[in-house]
Write a protein that holds these residues in place. Sequence first.
Motif, PDB file in Angstrom:
ATOM      1  N   VAL A  82     -28.925   1.773   5.278  1.00  0.00           N
ATOM      2  CA  VAL A  82     -29.151   2.154   6.677  1.00  0.00           C
ATOM      3  C   VAL A  82     -27.948   2.936   7.215  1.00  0.00           C
ATOM      4  CG1 VAL A  82     -29.478   1.296   9.039  1.00  0.00           C
ATOM      5  CG2 VAL A  82     -30.746   0.256   7.153  1.00  0.00           C
ATOM      6  N   PHE A  83     -26.749   2.432   6.965  1.00  0.00           N
ATOM      7  CA  PHE A  83     -25.544   3.154   7.417  1.00  0.00           C
ATOM      8  C   PHE A  83     -25.449   4.514   6.737  1.00  0.00           C
ATOM      9  CE2 PHE A  83     -23.516  -1.132   8.399  1.00  0.00           C
ATOM     10  CZ  PHE A  83     -23.475  -0.932   9.768  1.00  0.00           C
ATOM     11  N   TRP A  84     -25.804   4.581   5.481  1.00  0.00           N
ATOM     12  CA  TRP A  84     -25.752   5.827   4.708  1.00  0.00           C
ATOM     13  C   TRP A  84     -26.730   6.845   5.294  1.00  0.00           C
ATOM     14  CZ3 TRP A  84     -26.439   5.447  -1.355  1.00  0.00           C
ATOM     15  CH2 TRP A  84     -26.126   6.668  -1.953  1.00  0.00           C
ATOM     16  N   GLU A  85     -27.901   6.386   5.663  1.00  0.00           N
ATOM     17  CA  GLU A  85     -28.922   7.275   6.231  1.00  0.00           C
ATOM     18  C   GLU A  85     -28.613   7.694   7.662  1.00  0.00           C
ATOM     19  OE1 GLU A  85     -33.301   6.338   4.355  1.00  0.00           O
ATOM     20  OE2 GLU A  85     -32.546   4.995   5.880  1.00  0.00           O
ATOM     21  N   GLN A  86     -28.151   6.749   8.472  1.00  0.00           N
ATOM     22  CA  GLN A  86     -28.077   6.964   9.914  1.00  0.00           C
ATOM     23  C   GLN A  86     -26.665   7.077  10.474  1.00  0.00           C
ATOM     24  OE1 GLN A  86     -30.623   4.273  12.093  1.00  0.00           O
ATOM     25  NE2 GLN A  86     -32.026   4.094  10.380  1.00  0.00           N
ATOM     26  N   GLY A  87     -25.656   6.798   9.661  1.00  0.00           N
ATOM     27  CA  GLY A  87     -24.297   6.789  10.174  1.00  0.00           C
ATOM     28  C   GLY A  87     -24.024   5.504  10.936  1.00  0.00           C
ATOM     29  N   TYR A  88     -22.759   5.311  11.290  1.00  0.00           N
ATOM     30  CA  TYR A  88     -22.374   4.060  11.951  1.00  0.00           C
ATOM     31  C   TYR A  88     -23.012   3.921  13.324  1.00  0.00           C
ATOM     32  CZ  TYR A  88     -19.590   0.458  14.169  1.00  0.00           C
ATOM     33  OH  TYR A  88     -19.205  -0.672  14.844  1.00  0.00           O
ATOM     34  N   GLU A  89     -22.836   4.919  14.158  1.00  0.00           N
ATOM     35  CA  GLU A  89     -23.369   4.807  15.521  1.00  0.00           C
ATOM     36  C   GLU A  89     -24.886   4.954  15.553  1.00  0.00           C
ATOM     37  OE1 GLU A  89     -19.847   5.654  18.655  1.00  0.00           O
ATOM     38  OE2 GLU A  89     -21.255   7.277  18.326  1.00  0.00           O
ATOM     39  N   GLY A  90     -25.440   5.718  14.636  1.00  0.00           N
ATOM     40  CA  GLY A  90     -26.886   5.905  14.620  1.00  0.00           C
ATOM     41  C   GLY A  90     -27.653   4.669  14.195  1.00  0.00           C
ATOM     42  N   ALA A  91     -26.991   3.775  13.467  1.00  0.00           N
ATOM     43  CA  ALA A  91     -27.643   2.556  12.979  1.00  0.00           C
ATOM     44  C   ALA A  91     -27.558   1.479  14.061  1.00  0.00           C
ATOM     45  CB  ALA A  91     -26.967   2.079  11.698  1.00  0.00           C
ATOM     46  N   SER A  92     -28.692   1.154  14.666  1.00  0.00           N
ATOM     47  CA  SER A  92     -28.704   0.091  15.685  1.00  0.00           C
ATOM     48  C   SER A  92     -28.760  -1.269  15.002  1.00  0.00           C
ATOM     49  CB  SER A  92     -29.918   0.252  16.598  1.00  0.00           C
ATOM     50  OG  SER A  92     -31.102  -0.053  15.883  1.00  0.00           O
ATOM     51  N   LEU A  93     -28.426  -2.305  15.748  1.00  0.00           N
ATOM     52  CA  LEU A  93     -28.531  -3.659  15.207  1.00  0.00           C
ATOM     53  C   LEU A  93     -29.973  -3.968  14.822  1.00  0.00           C
ATOM     54  CD1 LEU A  93     -26.108  -5.749  17.458  1.00  0.00           C
ATOM     55  CD2 LEU A  93     -25.784  -5.020  15.094  1.00  0.00           C
ATOM     56  N   THR A  94     -30.915  -3.446  15.591  1.00  0.00           N
ATOM     57  CA  THR A  94     -32.331  -3.656  15.275  1.00  0.00           C
ATOM     58  C   THR A  94     -32.683  -2.987  13.950  1.00  0.00           C
ATOM     59  OG1 THR A  94     -32.869  -3.775  17.620  1.00  0.00           O
ATOM     60  CG2 THR A  94     -34.683  -3.325  16.104  1.00  0.00           C
ATOM     61  N   LEU A 138     -30.615  -2.358  11.493  1.00  0.00           N
ATOM     62  CA  LEU A 138     -29.913  -3.079  10.432  1.00  0.00           C
ATOM     63  C   LEU A 138     -30.597  -4.396  10.105  1.00  0.00           C
ATOM     64  CD1 LEU A 138     -26.313  -2.286  11.659  1.00  0.00           C
ATOM     65  CD2 LEU A 138     -27.246  -1.622   9.431  1.00  0.00           C
ATOM     66  N   THR A 139     -30.834  -5.215  11.133  1.00  0.00           N
ATOM     67  CA  THR A 139     -31.428  -6.521  10.865  1.00  0.00           C
ATOM     68  C   THR A 139     -32.871  -6.394  10.372  1.00  0.00           C
ATOM     69  OG1 THR A 139     -31.990  -6.750  13.224  1.00  0.00           O
ATOM     70  CG2 THR A 139     -29.937  -7.772  12.472  1.00  0.00           C
ATOM     71  N   GLY A 140     -33.582  -5.363  10.847  1.00  0.00           N
ATOM     72  CA  GLY A 140     -34.938  -5.133  10.354  1.00  0.00           C
ATOM     73  C   GLY A 140     -34.940  -4.814   8.872  1.00  0.00           C
ATOM     74  N   ALA A 141     -34.031  -3.931   8.461  1.00  0.00           N
ATOM     75  CA  ALA A 141     -33.942  -3.569   7.044  1.00  0.00           C
ATOM     76  C   ALA A 141     -33.455  -4.745   6.199  1.00  0.00           C
ATOM     77  CB  ALA A 141     -32.999  -2.383   6.863  1.00  0.00           C
ATOM     78  N   MET A 142     -32.537  -5.531   6.762  1.00  0.00           N
ATOM     79  CA  MET A 142     -31.968  -6.662   6.029  1.00  0.00           C
ATOM     80  C   MET A 142     -32.918  -7.858   5.987  1.00  0.00           C
ATOM     81  SD  MET A 142     -28.191  -6.313   7.753  1.00  0.00           S
ATOM     82  CE  MET A 142     -27.239  -7.519   6.829  1.00  0.00           C
ATOM     83  N   GLY A 143     -33.918  -7.859   6.878  1.00  0.00           N
ATOM     84  CA  GLY A 143     -34.867  -8.959   6.912  1.00  0.00           C
ATOM     85  C   GLY A 143     -34.299 -10.240   7.482  1.00  0.00           C
ATOM     86  N   ILE A 144     -33.341 -10.104   8.409  1.00  0.00           N
ATOM     87  CA  ILE A 144     -32.702 -11.285   8.998  1.00  0.00           C
ATOM     88  C   ILE A 144     -32.587 -11.103  10.510  1.00  0.00           C
ATOM     89  CG2 ILE A 144     -31.372 -11.810   6.911  1.00  0.00           C
ATOM     90  CD1 ILE A 144     -28.928 -10.538   8.184  1.00  0.00           C
ATOM     91  N   THR A 145     -32.248 -12.186  11.197  1.00  0.00           N
ATOM     92  CA  THR A 145     -32.044 -12.130  12.642  1.00  0.00           C
ATOM     93  C   THR A 145     -30.612 -11.681  12.931  1.00  0.00           C
ATOM     94  OG1 THR A 145     -31.251 -14.410  12.774  1.00  0.00           O
ATOM     95  CG2 THR A 145     -33.650 -14.065  12.960  1.00  0.00           C
ATOM     96  N   GLY A 184     -20.412 -11.052  10.161  1.00  0.00           N
ATOM     97  CA  GLY A 184     -19.584 -10.689  11.304  1.00  0.00           C
ATOM     98  C   GLY A 184     -20.304  -9.678  12.181  1.00  0.00           C
ATOM     99  N   ASN A 185     -19.543  -8.936  12.976  1.00  0.00           N
ATOM    100  CA  ASN A 185     -20.167  -7.970  13.877  1.00  0.00           C
ATOM    101  C   ASN A 185     -20.539  -6.683  13.121  1.00  0.00           C
ATOM    102  OD1 ASN A 185     -17.807  -6.447  13.590  1.00  0.00           O
ATOM    103  ND2 ASN A 185     -16.937  -7.156  15.504  1.00  0.00           N
ATOM    104  N   LYS A 186     -21.042  -5.707  13.829  1.00  0.00           N
ATOM    105  CA  LYS A 186     -21.510  -4.471  13.198  1.00  0.00           C
ATOM    106  C   LYS A 186     -20.381  -3.767  12.441  1.00  0.00           C
ATOM    107  CE  LYS A 186     -23.638  -0.017  14.368  1.00  0.00           C
ATOM    108  NZ  LYS A 186     -24.077   0.864  15.464  1.00  0.00           N
ATOM    109  N   GLU A 187     -19.194  -3.740  13.020  1.00  0.00           N
ATOM    110  CA  GLU A 187     -18.079  -3.089  12.345  1.00  0.00           C
ATOM    111  C   GLU A 187     -17.706  -3.825  11.057  1.00  0.00           C
ATOM    112  OE1 GLU A 187     -13.390  -2.432  13.152  1.00  0.00           O
ATOM    113  OE2 GLU A 187     -14.709  -1.975  14.850  1.00  0.00           O
ATOM    114  N   ASP A 188     -17.705  -5.164  11.115  1.00  0.00           N
ATOM    115  CA  ASP A 188     -17.424  -5.955   9.905  1.00  0.00           C
ATOM    116  C   ASP A 188     -18.464  -5.662   8.831  1.00  0.00           C
ATOM    117  OD1 ASP A 188     -15.267  -7.246  11.159  1.00  0.00           O
ATOM    118  OD2 ASP A 188     -16.532  -8.871  11.899  1.00  0.00           O
ATOM    119  N   LEU A 189     -19.724  -5.589   9.254  1.00  0.00           N
ATOM    120  CA  LEU A 189     -20.804  -5.296   8.319  1.00  0.00           C
ATOM    121  C   LEU A 189     -20.611  -3.917   7.698  1.00  0.00           C
ATOM    122  CD1 LEU A 189     -23.552  -5.974   7.028  1.00  0.00           C
ATOM    123  CD2 LEU A 189     -24.647  -5.050   9.101  1.00  0.00           C
TER     124      LEU A 189
END
Length: 200
Positions: free
Chosen positions: A27-39, A41-48, A57-62
């Motif tokens: 997701v980060f590779w496709e959308q970049g850091y700011e372009g990747a929303s938490l929604t 990321l978590t949707g692709a990861m299959g987690i809450t 951790g937070n988005k930056e840690d991830l």
Amino acid sequence: MSDVRKPPIGRPRGFDADEALQRAMVVFWEQGYEGASLTDLTGAMGITKTSMYAAFGNKEDLFRKALDRYADGPAAYVARALALPTAREVAAALLAGAVAASTTPGCPAGCLGVQGSLAAGEGGRTVRDLLADWRDQGRTHLHDRFRRAVDEGDLPPDADPRVLARYVTTVANGIAVQAAGGASRDELQEVADVALRNWP
């Protein structure tokens, strides 16, 4: 003596953290850091979001963890190239690796380390700086390898390892940008080949 086992503390994870991190990296590779929303990321990861924060951790840690995974996976060609016996082989393998990693079928085009935060605003400054440092570190390793090649006589004494390292990384980064713009693997390999024609 009692043989009663204590129940585990906390609930076990209901997901594969390794697979979730792999998906976040894409997701980060496709959308970049700011372009990747938490929604996203978590949707692709299959987690809450709660599970994401607990595990990564937070988005930056991830993002940092995803970048490490990228360095050990799609960008692992860099370390392999640096171990080759001649400076020309190092440069050729780095450029060929950039072409391959940027145009792998089933993966996003381009390079996470190059495009991950190029368009980041003030909120993405930390990640933009992180990626600049990541790229600088790669160039430093290349400079050190070319310096060794001069010392060993593999490169001529008047070759400038600093300029050569910047040249190769600039071409490699340009290959990633061109790939993201739709250039084909064959077209980009031609660029890599041309870049090596005047190798010292």
